[in-house]
Write a protein that holds these residues in place. Structure first.
Motif, PDB file in Angstrom:
ATOM      1  N   VAL A   1      38.051  46.562   6.681  1.00 56.37           N
ATOM      2  CA  VAL A   1      37.534  45.349   7.291  1.00 56.37           C
ATOM      3  C   VAL A   1      36.173  45.028   6.688  1.00 56.37           C
ATOM      4  CG1 VAL A   1      36.819  44.224   9.421  1.00 56.37           C
ATOM      5  CG2 VAL A   1      38.763  45.785   9.439  1.00 56.37           C
ATOM      6  N   GLU A   2      36.090  43.862   6.072  1.00 51.98           N
ATOM      7  CA  GLU A   2      34.824  43.401   5.497  1.00 51.98           C
ATOM      8  C   GLU A   2      34.039  42.594   6.521  1.00 51.98           C
ATOM      9  OE1 GLU A   2      38.053  42.936   2.216  1.00 51.98           O
ATOM     10  OE2 GLU A   2      37.823  42.535   4.363  1.00 51.98           O
ATOM     11  N   SER A   3      32.724  42.656   6.411  1.00 53.30           N
ATOM     12  CA  SER A   3      31.848  41.854   7.255  1.00 53.30           C
ATOM     13  C   SER A   3      30.538  41.619   6.520  1.00 53.30           C
ATOM     14  CB  SER A   3      31.590  42.552   8.598  1.00 53.30           C
ATOM     15  OG  SER A   3      30.937  43.793   8.398  1.00 53.30           O
ATOM     16  N   GLY A   4      29.739  40.690   7.062  1.00 54.49           N
ATOM     17  CA  GLY A   4      28.422  40.444   6.499  1.00 54.49           C
ATOM     18  C   GLY A   4      28.316  39.197   5.653  1.00 54.49           C
ATOM     19  N   GLY A   5      29.424  38.512   5.451  1.00 54.35           N
ATOM     20  CA  GLY A   5      29.363  37.283   4.683  1.00 54.35           C
ATOM     21  C   GLY A   5      28.707  36.168   5.474  1.00 54.35           C
ATOM     22  N   GLY A   6      28.489  35.055   4.796  1.00 55.82           N
ATOM     23  CA  GLY A   6      27.885  33.905   5.461  1.00 55.82           C
ATOM     24  C   GLY A   6      27.322  32.923   4.482  1.00 55.82           C
ATOM     25  N   LEU A   7      26.543  31.996   5.012  1.00 59.05           N
ATOM     26  CA  LEU A   7      25.883  30.968   4.206  1.00 59.05           C
ATOM     27  C   LEU A   7      24.453  31.411   3.914  1.00 59.05           C
ATOM     28  CD1 LEU A   7      25.718  28.104   2.971  1.00 59.05           C
ATOM     29  CD2 LEU A   7      25.078  27.286   5.254  1.00 59.05           C
ATOM     30  N   VAL A   8      24.087  31.374   2.657  1.00 61.64           N
ATOM     31  CA  VAL A   8      22.747  31.788   2.258  1.00 61.64           C
ATOM     32  C   VAL A   8      22.239  30.844   1.178  1.00 61.64           C
ATOM     33  CG1 VAL A   8      23.631  33.420   0.540  1.00 61.64           C
ATOM     34  CG2 VAL A   8      21.354  33.766   1.532  1.00 61.64           C
ATOM     35  N   GLN A   9      20.947  30.639   1.149  1.00 61.12           N
ATOM     36  CA  GLN A   9      20.357  29.770   0.137  1.00 61.12           C
ATOM     37  C   GLN A   9      20.260  30.504  -1.206  1.00 61.12           C
ATOM     38  OE1 GLN A   9      16.590  28.357   1.609  1.00 61.12           O
ATOM     39  NE2 GLN A   9      17.566  26.747   2.837  1.00 61.12           N
ATOM     40  N   PRO A  10      20.259  29.755  -2.286  1.00 62.19           N
ATOM     41  CA  PRO A  10      20.057  30.385  -3.594  1.00 62.19           C
ATOM     42  C   PRO A  10      18.785  31.229  -3.602  1.00 62.19           C
ATOM     43  CG  PRO A  10      20.756  28.128  -3.883  1.00 62.19           C
ATOM     44  CD  PRO A  10      20.508  28.304  -2.415  1.00 62.19           C
ATOM     45  N   GLY A  11      18.896  32.415  -4.191  1.00 66.67           N
ATOM     46  CA  GLY A  11      17.771  33.328  -4.203  1.00 66.67           C
ATOM     47  C   GLY A  11      17.752  34.286  -3.028  1.00 66.67           C
ATOM     48  N   GLY A  12      18.613  34.059  -2.055  1.00 63.04           N
ATOM     49  CA  GLY A  12      18.656  34.896  -0.871  1.00 63.04           C
ATOM     50  C   GLY A  12      19.454  36.165  -1.081  1.00 63.04           C
ATOM     51  N   SER A  13      19.595  36.926   0.017  1.00 59.42           N
ATOM     52  CA  SER A  13      20.283  38.216  -0.041  1.00 59.42           C
ATOM     53  C   SER A  13      21.318  38.327   1.083  1.00 59.42           C
ATOM     54  CB  SER A  13      19.274  39.358   0.115  1.00 59.42           C
ATOM     55  OG  SER A  13      18.312  39.349  -0.918  1.00 59.42           O
ATOM     56  N   LEU A  14      22.307  39.145   0.818  1.00 57.94           N
ATOM     57  CA  LEU A  14      23.303  39.491   1.833  1.00 57.94           C
ATOM     58  C   LEU A  14      23.712  40.940   1.624  1.00 57.94           C
ATOM     59  CD1 LEU A  14      25.864  36.522   1.967  1.00 57.94           C
ATOM     60  CD2 LEU A  14      24.308  37.234   3.792  1.00 57.94           C
ATOM     61  N   ARG A  15      24.066  41.600   2.720  1.00 59.14           N
ATOM     62  CA  ARG A  15      24.662  42.918   2.616  1.00 59.14           C
ATOM     63  C   ARG A  15      26.046  42.869   3.254  1.00 59.14           C
ATOM     64  NH1 ARG A  15      23.101  48.795   5.229  1.00 59.14           N
ATOM     65  NH2 ARG A  15      23.990  47.778   7.070  1.00 59.14           N
ATOM     66  N   LEU A  16      27.044  43.107   2.424  1.00 55.88           N
ATOM     67  CA  LEU A  16      28.412  43.160   2.902  1.00 55.88           C
ATOM     68  C   LEU A  16      28.777  44.595   3.264  1.00 55.88           C
ATOM     69  CD1 LEU A  16      30.188  40.866   0.274  1.00 55.88           C
ATOM     70  CD2 LEU A  16      28.917  40.225   2.336  1.00 55.88           C
ATOM     71  N   SER A  17      29.611  44.727   4.274  1.00 54.42           N
ATOM     72  CA  SER A  17      30.097  46.046   4.684  1.00 54.42           C
ATOM     73  C   SER A  17      31.611  46.092   4.588  1.00 54.42           C
ATOM     74  CB  SER A  17      29.667  46.353   6.124  1.00 54.42           C
ATOM     75  OG  SER A  17      28.274  46.398   6.254  1.00 54.42           O
ATOM     76  N   CYS A  18      32.120  47.262   4.270  1.00 51.71           N
ATOM     77  CA  CYS A  18      33.561  47.499   4.202  1.00 51.71           C
ATOM     78  C   CYS A  18      33.831  48.749   5.033  1.00 51.71           C
ATOM     79  CB  CYS A  18      33.987  47.687   2.760  1.00 51.71           C
ATOM     80  SG  CYS A  18      35.700  48.237   2.529  1.00 51.71           S
ATOM     81  N   ALA A  19      34.389  48.551   6.208  1.00 48.15           N
ATOM     82  CA  ALA A  19      34.651  49.660   7.114  1.00 48.15           C
ATOM     83  C   ALA A  19      36.116  50.065   7.042  1.00 48.15           C
ATOM     84  CB  ALA A  19      34.289  49.272   8.541  1.00 48.15           C
ATOM     85  N   ALA A  20      36.348  51.347   6.823  1.00 48.96           N
ATOM     86  CA  ALA A  20      37.711  51.866   6.728  1.00 48.96           C
ATOM     87  C   ALA A  20      38.113  52.522   8.039  1.00 48.96           C
ATOM     88  CB  ALA A  20      37.808  52.890   5.605  1.00 48.96           C
ATOM     89  N   SER A  21      39.352  52.350   8.403  1.00 52.08           N
ATOM     90  CA  SER A  21      39.889  53.009   9.582  1.00 52.08           C
ATOM     91  C   SER A  21      41.322  53.439   9.298  1.00 52.08           C
ATOM     92  CB  SER A  21      39.840  52.084  10.801  1.00 52.08           C
ATOM     93  OG  SER A  21      40.618  50.928  10.596  1.00 52.08           O
ATOM     94  N   GLY A  22      41.732  54.510   9.965  1.00 53.15           N
ATOM     95  CA  GLY A  22      43.085  54.998   9.773  1.00 53.15           C
ATOM     96  C   GLY A  22      43.263  55.903   8.568  1.00 53.15           C
TER      97      GLY A  22
END
Length: 128
Positions: free
Chosen positions: A5-26
């Protein structure tokens, strides 16, 4: 049930930062290499970064080298993708995938079919 399951996406301005997460289960993600891929509208899916099961090996697409960092916390069964200095051309749906053969080098990033399990993706939009 095996799941990423991925999370952390969104709308960001140019030059900005994001941290995406990938959580594994099972399943135990520590036994798998993990890759991050992205797909923009009208374009093929492309590899962004990958990390070995131990976390000691990483690989990056040339266009993101120096702006993206992939890490993992096997105790939390989670892999992260930190993206800095984002550009409009980084806009895409970002997916994480697991590879049981622990393939993490550039060949595996260029051959997403080699990955065994995929998440549903998280949208990243870079726009002013």
């Amino acid at each position: 049930q095996l799941q990423l399951v991925e999370s952390g996406g969104g709308l960001v301005q140019p030059g900005g930062s994001l941290r995406l997460s990938c959580a594994a289960s099972g399943f135990t993600a520590a036994n798998y290499a993990i890759g991050w891929f992205r797909q923009a509208p009208g374009k093929e899916r492309e590899g962004v970064a990958s990390i070995s099961s131990s976390g000691h090996g990483t690989n990056y697409r040339a266009s993101v080298q120096g702006r993206v960092t992939i890490t993992r916390d096997n105790a939390k069964n989670t892999v992260y993708l930190l993206m800095d200095r984002l550009k409009p051309e980084d806009t895409a749906v970002y997916y994480c995938a697991a590879n049981y053969a622990d393939g993490w080098d550039s060949w595996y990033l260029d051959h997403p079919v080699q990955y065994d399990y995929w998440g549903q993706g998280t949208q990243v939009t870079v726009s002013a």
